[in-house]
Enzyme design. Sequence first.
Site, PDB file in Angstrom:
ATOM      1  N   SER A  28      42.899  43.052  38.659  1.00  0.00           N
ATOM      2  CA  SER A  28      41.472  42.827  38.915  1.00  0.00           C
ATOM      3  C   SER A  28      41.299  41.844  40.059  1.00  0.00           C
ATOM      4  O   SER A  28      42.125  40.944  40.255  1.00  0.00           O
ATOM      5  CB  SER A  28      40.788  42.251  37.677  1.00  0.00           C
ATOM      6  OG  SER A  28      41.135  40.880  37.497  1.00  0.00           O
ATOM      7  N   ASP A  29      40.227  42.015  40.833  1.00  0.00           N
ATOM      8  CA  ASP A  29      39.833  40.913  41.694  1.00  0.00           C
ATOM      9  C   ASP A  29      39.430  39.762  40.783  1.00  0.00           C
ATOM     10  O   ASP A  29      39.200  39.934  39.585  1.00  0.00           O
ATOM     11  CB  ASP A  29      38.690  41.335  42.629  1.00  0.00           C
ATOM     12  CG  ASP A  29      38.702  40.550  43.938  1.00  0.00           C
ATOM     13  OD1 ASP A  29      39.162  39.384  43.931  1.00  0.00           O
ATOM     14  OD2 ASP A  29      38.236  41.082  44.958  1.00  0.00           O
ATOM     15  N   TRP A  30      39.326  38.576  41.351  1.00  0.00           N
ATOM     16  CA  TRP A  30      39.150  37.373  40.540  1.00  0.00           C
ATOM     17  C   TRP A  30      37.780  37.386  39.856  1.00  0.00           C
ATOM     18  O   TRP A  30      36.736  37.435  40.503  1.00  0.00           O
ATOM     19  CB  TRP A  30      39.334  36.152  41.427  1.00  0.00           C
ATOM     20  CG  TRP A  30      40.765  35.677  41.498  1.00  0.00           C
ATOM     21  CD1 TRP A  30      41.201  34.398  41.326  1.00  0.00           C
ATOM     22  CD2 TRP A  30      41.957  36.449  41.722  1.00  0.00           C
ATOM     23  NE1 TRP A  30      42.576  34.324  41.425  1.00  0.00           N
ATOM     24  CE2 TRP A  30      43.059  35.570  41.663  1.00  0.00           C
ATOM     25  CE3 TRP A  30      42.209  37.796  41.946  1.00  0.00           C
ATOM     26  CZ2 TRP A  30      44.376  35.989  41.831  1.00  0.00           C
ATOM     27  CZ3 TRP A  30      43.523  38.222  42.131  1.00  0.00           C
ATOM     28  CH2 TRP A  30      44.583  37.335  42.069  1.00  0.00           C
ATOM     29  N   PHE A  31      37.808  37.397  38.531  1.00  0.00           N
ATOM     30  CA  PHE A  31      36.628  37.483  37.672  1.00  0.00           C
ATOM     31  C   PHE A  31      35.889  38.815  37.817  1.00  0.00           C
ATOM     32  O   PHE A  31      34.703  38.901  37.523  1.00  0.00           O
ATOM     33  CB  PHE A  31      35.676  36.304  37.908  1.00  0.00           C
ATOM     34  CG  PHE A  31      36.286  34.988  37.523  1.00  0.00           C
ATOM     35  CD1 PHE A  31      36.373  34.614  36.194  1.00  0.00           C
ATOM     36  CD2 PHE A  31      36.805  34.140  38.492  1.00  0.00           C
ATOM     37  CE1 PHE A  31      36.964  33.403  35.832  1.00  0.00           C
ATOM     38  CE2 PHE A  31      37.403  32.936  38.140  1.00  0.00           C
ATOM     39  CZ  PHE A  31      37.486  32.560  36.815  1.00  0.00           C
ATOM     40  N   ALA A  32      36.616  39.835  38.236  1.00  0.00           N
ATOM     41  CA  ALA A  32      36.014  41.173  38.306  1.00  0.00           C
ATOM     42  C   ALA A  32      36.213  41.955  37.017  1.00  0.00           C
ATOM     43  O   ALA A  32      35.744  43.084  36.920  1.00  0.00           O
ATOM     44  CB  ALA A  32      36.600  41.962  39.480  1.00  0.00           C
TER      45      ALA A  32
END
Length: 763
Positions: A271-275
Amino acid sequence: MSLIAVTTLVTGSVAHAAEVSGPAADPAVETRCPWVGSDAPVEQRIDQLVSRMTLDEKLDLVHGSAVPFQFVGPTYAGTISENPRLCIPQLGLSDGPAGVGNGHTGVTQLPSPMALAASWDADLANRYGATIARESRGKGADVVLGPTVDLLRDPRAGRSFETLGEDPHLTGELAAAQVEGIQGEGALAQSKHIAAYNQETLRNLPANDSVVDERTLQEVYLSPVQDVVDAGTASVMCGYNRLNGVHACNNTYLLSQVLKGQFGFDGFVTSDWFATQASHAAANAGMDLQMPGGCHYGPRLRRGINSGAVTTAKLDDMVSRILRPMFRFGLFEREDDGSPDDVVTGPEHAAVAREVAEKGMTLLKNDDALLPLGDDTGSVAVIGDAAGERVIGSGGGSPHVIAPEIVTPHDGIAERARRAGADVTFDDGSQAGEAAEAADVAVVVARKWSTESKDNRDIRLSDKDNEMISEAAAANPNTIVVLNTAGPVEMPWLDDVAGVLAAWYPGQEYGDALASVLYGDSDPGGRLPATYPVSQADLPAADADRFPGGSYDEGLAVGYRWYDREGIEPLFPFGHGLSYTTFDYSELQVDGDGGAGTTVAATVTNTGERAGSEVAQLYVSHPESASEPPKRLEGFRRVELEPGESERVRFELDERSLAQWDVDADRWVRGAGGYTLSVGGSSRDLPLTGDLAVEETTPVSEPTPPPPPGAPEGDDPAWTKIGNVARCPVESLYAGMIGAISLFGLPPGDQATRPPRNPTDEG
């Protein structure tokens, strides 16, 4: 003075970090952990290890170790904790696509990926990737969060400088070369993002929804992803956007059907960060690793396993996908002696930075051959504080890199002019007309800042910079404008200046590279990776419904394809760039039936009096019945030629070169009919054309497979989503903040450890 001459040499830890594999494992470790140092096939080693893992240990491997309220880290952008019992090493994930980021110092600030794209040089892209990998490993990290495979759909996008341009073929070729360079040094490449993530506005929120038809998605936005998968990328990152209503990180079509099914990808999706906005749905859709924390893939995924919403077999597959490249790249046997505090830059890496800057600088206009400057230029006025204290070497966000020091345009030009016997003056722009009038040549340096987290409102320079350029041009017809921008901008003063050079955030060696090009020590090597429009209204996504509205109804007509299809004359076309010499194209030859292995060859001759570089470009026009844009880039070759020298350039087509996506068959198909193949120096300068007839329509790929059993159509069920928010409130808060920040952006970081400055009267 060039940073190449003064940067600290790379020392022992970095030399060790360049080794792909370390020494043999300790015999005691081999007994306790037989998969370490084993000659058994990778799949057997994975099975051995996974069979010994508890549920807790499996869950620990599929998420990062950041604690609540920790936006990145610890140490790097993200980290998977080590498991001493099973001899699983820590996995450190480091930004980013333009060098080592995350606030680390002692690293090389490379030019932006757009500068690299302007070089059209796959070999240089390989060395660019290798440089990032060596420095990342020298800092103790294992995964490079790059390259970027997003396209420059609209130059207002905040991350435009992070892309490799507007064309899927150019992006795919250069990104694949970067992957090979990164992984050739023993680091893991994490290519990003899948897919159609092309704006920052309201990212990670439901309003940021890319509505893309299947054919456009496959031919344009997924094509570079397939290229990096074919190059062996270890990991792929899913983006912040929704795609047709479903978040990219729990999108079954993207992750399971296309990436892991159609493309055959066997690495892990991060995941992208906090995605991560789902737990059970994300796992079942094909996302393997949550970053940077672990609530959704910790307690929430545990609940999914215990309830049967996620099978143990699915979790084992996620774990195996993370372990697979760790075994392939020898991470279990590697001695980890790199440190975040180590200085990892050095003269060799600075030389790569300078080469990229020089080869990426794109000469757009050069009236009366004012450039290169010669011994008859007695004085040069360098104008604009973007040539001094407001210099930009690196854009903002995850691609941001802090240089030890940046050679400013003023300092680079002053040093080179001194050797030529010329005087150099500086003005911050407040007295641009007076400064320009007093010199033989005025070099006006303008800038436009761009950053991850916020899109730009327009493609105009500031009023101050436009006025500065106009004042200088009115006072001195020998005015050269250096544009240090993330992408294309409007040029209302273009007819009044003698020359324009695009620099593309050129990194720490900016000033020396610029001076080398201005004085002709190196040929301006760049060719445009993106079309310059006359005005913003001409952009393919100019309509607010498209950008930032999310409608991709321009379809296949991205970049130059739009200008061709709509009959719009660009300010400067895709592929354009001037040299200090001239080139001729001749002797086109086409051999083959249009399938893989078909070749196109042409002769390029330097017809001028100076050595120079040219980028030969191959475009394909499809039969009208195919409903393709008027032409597509399908090959390019960069050549360096001495005066009078000729070189035979050869392009080899692959199965997709003459193919289109058939939405009914869910596969690539090469259609019957007549094709035109054109070769030249830009998308609007193609002197050679040849014809090729394809006798029958032929499928050239397997169909996209159906969704796997248990795969979701969208998000978690409502009750599961409520549980996610209740159990993971901090992650949910940060997920929303990612989008909220896009309304005002983040402040820019430091450009260099030693801050750049304007020159004083004493120099």
